[in-house]
Scaffold this motif. Sequence first.
Motif, PDB file in Angstrom:
ATOM      1  N   CYS A 182       0.842  -1.211   0.000  1.00  0.00           N
ATOM      2  CA  CYS A 182       0.000   0.000   0.000  1.00  0.00           C
ATOM      3  C   CYS A 182       0.871   1.252   0.000  1.00  0.00           C
ATOM      4  O   CYS A 182       2.075   1.200   0.258  1.00  0.00           O
ATOM      5  CB  CYS A 182      -0.961  -0.014   1.181  1.00  0.00           C
TER       6      CYS A 182
ATOM      7  N   CYS B 126       3.122   2.154   2.956  1.00  0.00           N
ATOM      8  CA  CYS B 126       4.302   1.322   3.168  1.00  0.00           C
ATOM      9  C   CYS B 126       5.334   1.455   2.053  1.00  0.00           C
ATOM     10  O   CYS B 126       6.361   0.776   2.083  1.00  0.00           O
ATOM     11  CB  CYS B 126       3.887  -0.137   3.265  1.00  0.00           C
TER      12      CYS B 126
ATOM     13  N   CYS C 193      -2.506  -5.434   2.321  1.00  0.00           N
ATOM     14  CA  CYS C 193      -1.191  -4.870   2.008  1.00  0.00           C
ATOM     15  C   CYS C 193      -0.183  -5.979   2.259  1.00  0.00           C
ATOM     16  O   CYS C 193      -0.124  -6.553   3.347  1.00  0.00           O
ATOM     17  CB  CYS C 193      -0.898  -3.677   2.899  1.00  0.00           C
TER      18      CYS C 193
ATOM     19  N   GLU D   4       2.146  -5.424   5.279  1.00  0.00           N
ATOM     20  CA  GLU D   4       1.533  -5.435   6.611  1.00  0.00           C
ATOM     21  C   GLU D   4       0.966  -6.794   6.997  1.00  0.00           C
ATOM     22  O   GLU D   4       0.771  -7.062   8.184  1.00  0.00           O
ATOM     23  CB  GLU D   4       0.409  -4.392   6.667  1.00  0.00           C
TER      24      GLU D   4
HETATM   25 ZN   LIG Z   1       0.826  -1.148   3.834  1.00  0.00          ZN
END
Ligand SMILES: [Zn+2]
Length: 252
Positions: free
Chosen positions: A169, A172, A225, A228
Amino acid sequence: MLELGSLGGPGNCVRYAFTTRAGGVSAAPYASLNLSLDVGDDPADVTTNRHLVLERLGVPPAVWLTAQHGGGVATIGTTVGVPIGTAIGTVQADPPAVDAMVTAQAGLPLAALSADCALVVLADSDVGVVGVAHCGRPGLTAGVIPNSVAALRELGAMSIRAVVGPAICASCYEVPREMAEAVWSAVPASRPRRDDGRFAIDIPAGVSAQLADEDVDVVRHVAGCTLEDPALFSYRRDRVTGRMAALVWRAR
Ligand SMILES: [Zn+2]
Protein backbone atom coordinates in the motif's frame (compact mmCIF):
# COMPACT_ATOMS: atom_id res chain seq x y z
CA MET A 1 -5.54 -19.93 -1.36
CA LEU A 2 -6.37 -16.28 -0.78
CA GLU A 3 -9.03 -16.15 -3.41
CA LEU A 4 -10.54 -18.46 -6.00
CA GLY A 5 -13.17 -17.08 -8.33
CA SER A 6 -14.66 -16.78 -11.78
CA LEU A 7 -14.59 -14.05 -14.39
CA GLY A 8 -17.62 -15.52 -16.16
CA GLY A 9 -17.97 -17.35 -19.44
CA PRO A 10 -20.13 -20.37 -20.23
CA GLY A 11 -20.55 -22.22 -16.96
CA ASN A 12 -18.18 -19.70 -15.37
CA CYS A 13 -15.36 -21.33 -17.29
CA VAL A 14 -12.89 -18.46 -16.85
CA ARG A 15 -11.36 -19.03 -13.44
CA TYR A 16 -8.67 -17.30 -11.41
CA ALA A 17 -6.80 -17.77 -8.13
CA PHE A 18 -4.48 -15.79 -5.89
CA THR A 19 -2.16 -17.67 -3.52
CA THR A 20 -0.73 -16.67 -0.13
CA ARG A 21 2.18 -18.02 1.93
CA ALA A 22 -0.07 -20.70 3.39
CA GLY A 23 0.47 -24.33 2.41
CA GLY A 24 3.50 -25.66 0.59
CA VAL A 25 6.74 -27.20 1.79
CA SER A 26 9.39 -24.45 1.54
CA ALA A 27 11.51 -23.72 4.61
CA ALA A 28 12.24 -20.25 6.00
CA PRO A 29 12.76 -17.63 4.66
CA TYR A 30 10.59 -18.94 1.84
CA ALA A 31 7.98 -20.52 4.09
CA SER A 32 5.99 -21.97 2.88
CA LEU A 33 4.14 -21.75 -0.46
CA ASN A 34 6.91 -20.08 -2.48
CA LEU A 35 6.18 -20.47 -6.19
CA SER A 36 9.30 -18.80 -7.63
CA LEU A 37 12.36 -20.68 -8.89
CA ASP A 38 14.38 -17.45 -8.97
CA VAL A 39 14.66 -16.41 -5.33
CA GLY A 40 17.13 -18.97 -3.97
CA ASP A 41 14.66 -21.55 -2.70
CA ASP A 42 15.21 -25.30 -3.23
CA PRO A 43 13.88 -26.00 -6.76
CA ALA A 44 12.47 -29.35 -5.62
CA ASP A 45 10.38 -27.58 -2.99
CA VAL A 46 9.17 -25.00 -5.51
CA THR A 47 8.20 -27.76 -7.91
CA THR A 48 6.29 -29.51 -5.14
CA ASN A 49 4.55 -26.24 -4.27
CA ARG A 50 3.55 -25.64 -7.87
CA HIS A 51 2.13 -29.16 -8.08
CA LEU A 52 0.17 -28.58 -4.88
CA VAL A 53 -1.40 -25.40 -6.28
CA LEU A 54 -2.27 -26.97 -9.64
CA GLU A 55 -3.68 -30.03 -7.92
CA ARG A 56 -5.76 -27.90 -5.57
CA LEU A 57 -7.13 -25.96 -8.55
CA GLY A 58 -7.58 -29.08 -10.66
CA VAL A 59 -5.76 -27.59 -13.63
CA PRO A 60 -3.06 -28.74 -16.08
CA PRO A 61 0.53 -27.45 -15.85
CA ALA A 62 0.82 -23.66 -16.08
CA VAL A 63 3.15 -21.19 -17.76
CA TRP A 64 4.97 -19.43 -14.91
CA LEU A 65 6.36 -15.95 -15.52
CA THR A 66 9.52 -14.61 -13.95
CA ALA A 67 9.18 -10.92 -13.12
CA GLN A 68 11.23 -8.68 -15.41
CA HIS A 69 9.89 -5.33 -14.16
CA GLY A 70 9.13 -4.04 -17.62
CA GLY A 71 6.22 -3.63 -19.99
CA GLY A 72 6.50 -6.76 -22.14
CA VAL A 73 3.60 -9.06 -22.93
CA ALA A 74 3.71 -12.52 -24.53
CA THR A 75 0.85 -14.12 -26.40
CA ILE A 76 0.96 -17.77 -25.46
CA GLY A 77 -0.14 -20.74 -27.50
CA THR A 78 -1.13 -18.93 -30.66
CA THR A 79 1.29 -17.14 -32.94
CA VAL A 80 3.89 -15.56 -30.65
CA GLY A 81 5.69 -16.59 -27.50
CA VAL A 82 5.86 -20.06 -26.09
CA PRO A 83 4.51 -22.97 -28.13
CA ILE A 84 2.15 -25.21 -26.20
CA GLY A 85 4.04 -27.97 -24.51
CA THR A 86 7.48 -26.47 -24.10
CA ALA A 87 7.32 -24.17 -21.10
CA ILE A 88 4.41 -25.74 -19.33
CA GLY A 89 6.14 -28.60 -17.57
CA THR A 90 6.73 -28.81 -13.86
CA VAL A 91 9.93 -26.79 -14.08
CA GLN A 92 9.81 -24.24 -16.83
CA ALA A 93 12.30 -24.79 -19.63
CA ASP A 94 12.25 -21.36 -21.13
CA PRO A 95 9.73 -18.95 -19.65
CA PRO A 96 8.97 -15.85 -21.67
CA ALA A 97 10.97 -12.85 -20.40
CA VAL A 98 7.98 -10.57 -20.01
CA ASP A 99 5.69 -9.33 -17.23
CA ALA A 100 2.37 -10.34 -18.72
CA MET A 101 0.85 -13.11 -20.81
CA VAL A 102 -2.39 -13.54 -22.70
CA THR A 103 -3.93 -16.56 -24.35
CA ALA A 104 -7.04 -17.76 -26.14
CA GLN A 105 -6.11 -21.36 -25.38
CA ALA A 106 -8.42 -23.37 -23.14
CA GLY A 107 -6.84 -25.49 -20.43
CA LEU A 108 -3.65 -23.45 -20.22
CA PRO A 109 -3.25 -21.63 -16.90
CA LEU A 110 -1.13 -18.48 -16.95
CA ALA A 111 0.68 -17.63 -13.72
CA ALA A 112 2.51 -14.47 -12.64
CA LEU A 113 4.53 -14.12 -9.43
CA SER A 114 5.16 -11.28 -7.02
CA ALA A 115 5.96 -10.08 -3.53
CA ASP A 116 4.63 -6.48 -3.18
CA CYS A 117 3.92 -5.77 -6.86
CA ALA A 118 0.31 -5.98 -8.01
CA LEU A 119 -0.87 -9.04 -9.90
CA VAL A 120 -3.84 -8.57 -12.20
CA VAL A 121 -5.97 -11.19 -13.93
CA LEU A 122 -7.95 -10.13 -16.98
CA ALA A 123 -10.50 -11.78 -19.25
CA ASP A 124 -13.16 -11.31 -21.84
CA SER A 125 -15.08 -14.43 -20.96
CA ASP A 126 -17.52 -14.08 -23.89
CA VAL A 127 -14.68 -14.15 -26.40
CA GLY A 128 -12.68 -16.64 -24.34
CA VAL A 129 -9.41 -14.81 -23.85
CA VAL A 130 -7.51 -14.44 -20.58
CA GLY A 131 -4.39 -12.68 -19.32
CA VAL A 132 -2.27 -12.09 -16.26
CA ALA A 133 0.05 -9.16 -15.50
CA HIS A 134 2.70 -8.32 -12.90
CA CYS A 135 2.89 -4.58 -12.22
CA GLY A 136 5.09 -2.79 -9.73
CA ARG A 137 6.69 0.63 -9.92
CA PRO A 138 8.63 0.01 -13.18
CA GLY A 139 5.64 -1.75 -14.71
CA LEU A 140 3.43 1.26 -14.08
CA THR A 141 5.69 3.53 -16.10
CA ALA A 142 6.53 0.87 -18.70
CA GLY A 143 2.83 0.35 -19.39
CA VAL A 144 2.49 -3.36 -18.74
CA ILE A 145 -1.21 -2.87 -17.96
CA PRO A 146 -2.19 -1.02 -21.16
CA ASN A 147 0.08 -3.37 -23.12
CA SER A 148 -1.74 -6.39 -21.66
CA VAL A 149 -5.10 -4.92 -22.58
CA ALA A 150 -3.87 -4.26 -26.12
CA ALA A 151 -2.65 -7.86 -26.43
CA LEU A 152 -6.04 -9.15 -25.26
CA ARG A 153 -7.80 -6.92 -27.78
CA GLU A 154 -5.54 -8.31 -30.51
CA LEU A 155 -6.96 -11.72 -29.60
CA GLY A 156 -10.46 -10.33 -30.05
CA ALA A 157 -11.34 -9.10 -26.56
CA MET A 158 -14.08 -6.47 -26.48
CA SER A 159 -15.34 -6.22 -22.92
CA ILE A 160 -12.57 -6.93 -20.43
CA ARG A 161 -13.00 -7.56 -16.74
CA ALA A 162 -10.19 -7.69 -14.18
CA VAL A 163 -9.40 -8.66 -10.62
CA VAL A 164 -6.50 -6.91 -8.86
CA GLY A 165 -4.62 -8.82 -6.19
CA PRO A 166 -3.04 -7.55 -2.97
CA ALA A 167 0.00 -5.28 -3.25
CA ILE A 168 2.09 -3.02 -1.07
CA CYS A 169 0.00 0.00 0.00
CA ALA A 170 0.99 3.64 -0.38
CA SER A 171 1.65 4.03 3.36
CA CYS A 172 4.30 1.32 3.17
CA TYR A 173 5.95 2.31 -0.11
CA GLU A 174 8.02 5.42 0.42
CA VAL A 175 10.80 5.97 -2.15
CA PRO A 176 13.38 8.63 -2.99
CA ARG A 177 11.83 11.89 -4.15
CA GLU A 178 13.09 11.68 -7.77
CA MET A 179 11.73 8.17 -8.11
CA ALA A 180 8.31 9.14 -6.77
CA GLU A 181 8.08 12.21 -8.96
CA ALA A 182 8.95 10.24 -12.09
CA VAL A 183 6.18 7.72 -11.41
CA TRP A 184 3.67 10.42 -10.40
CA SER A 185 4.43 12.25 -13.62
CA ALA A 186 3.84 9.15 -15.75
CA VAL A 187 0.85 7.87 -13.78
CA PRO A 188 -0.72 10.71 -11.76
CA ALA A 189 -3.05 8.35 -9.88
CA SER A 190 -0.01 6.71 -8.26
CA ARG A 191 0.48 9.85 -6.12
CA PRO A 192 -1.07 9.18 -2.71
CA ARG A 193 -4.22 11.19 -2.21
CA ARG A 194 -3.24 12.16 1.33
CA ASP A 195 -0.39 14.65 0.88
CA ASP A 196 1.69 14.27 4.04
CA GLY A 197 4.98 15.38 2.54
CA ARG A 198 6.16 11.81 2.00
CA PHE A 199 7.30 10.50 -1.35
CA ALA A 200 5.30 7.34 -1.71
CA ILE A 201 3.83 5.42 -4.62
CA ASP A 202 0.31 4.04 -4.62
CA ILE A 203 0.64 1.00 -6.86
CA PRO A 204 -2.94 -0.25 -6.42
CA ALA A 205 -4.35 3.19 -7.31
CA GLY A 206 -2.05 3.51 -10.30
CA VAL A 207 -3.02 0.08 -11.61
CA SER A 208 -6.71 0.83 -11.11
CA ALA A 209 -6.42 4.11 -12.99
CA GLN A 210 -4.61 2.46 -15.89
CA LEU A 211 -7.29 -0.23 -16.10
CA ALA A 212 -10.03 2.40 -16.02
CA ASP A 213 -8.29 4.37 -18.77
CA GLU A 214 -8.45 1.21 -20.89
CA ASP A 215 -12.16 0.72 -20.20
CA VAL A 216 -11.49 -2.40 -18.16
CA ASP A 217 -14.11 -3.17 -15.53
CA VAL A 218 -12.33 -3.96 -12.25
CA VAL A 219 -14.82 -6.33 -10.68
CA ARG A 220 -12.81 -6.96 -7.55
CA HIS A 221 -9.81 -5.80 -5.53
CA VAL A 222 -8.47 -8.53 -3.29
CA ALA A 223 -7.83 -6.72 -0.02
CA GLY A 224 -4.56 -6.61 1.85
CA CYS A 225 -1.19 -4.87 2.01
CA THR A 226 1.57 -7.39 1.34
CA LEU A 227 3.99 -5.66 3.72
CA GLU A 228 1.53 -5.44 6.61
CA ASP A 229 0.00 -8.89 6.30
CA PRO A 230 2.36 -11.65 7.50
CA ALA A 231 0.28 -14.17 5.54
CA LEU A 232 1.62 -12.59 2.34
CA PHE A 233 5.14 -12.46 0.93
CA SER A 234 6.74 -8.99 0.96
CA TYR A 235 10.10 -8.24 -0.62
CA ARG A 236 10.29 -4.82 1.01
CA ARG A 237 9.65 -6.29 4.45
CA ASP A 238 11.82 -9.42 4.24
CA ARG A 239 14.14 -8.99 1.22
CA VAL A 240 14.96 -12.71 0.95
CA THR A 241 11.55 -14.29 0.64
CA GLY A 242 9.16 -16.19 -1.61
CA ARG A 243 6.66 -15.18 -4.25
CA MET A 244 2.88 -15.55 -4.49
CA ALA A 245 1.01 -16.25 -7.69
CA ALA A 246 -2.01 -15.12 -9.59
CA LEU A 247 -3.36 -17.72 -12.03
CA VAL A 248 -6.01 -17.40 -14.69
CA TRP A 249 -7.33 -19.99 -17.11
CA ARG A 250 -10.14 -21.08 -19.37
CA ALA A 251 -11.45 -24.33 -17.97
CA ARG A 252 -12.73 -25.15 -21.46
ZN1 LIG B 1 0.83 -1.15 3.83
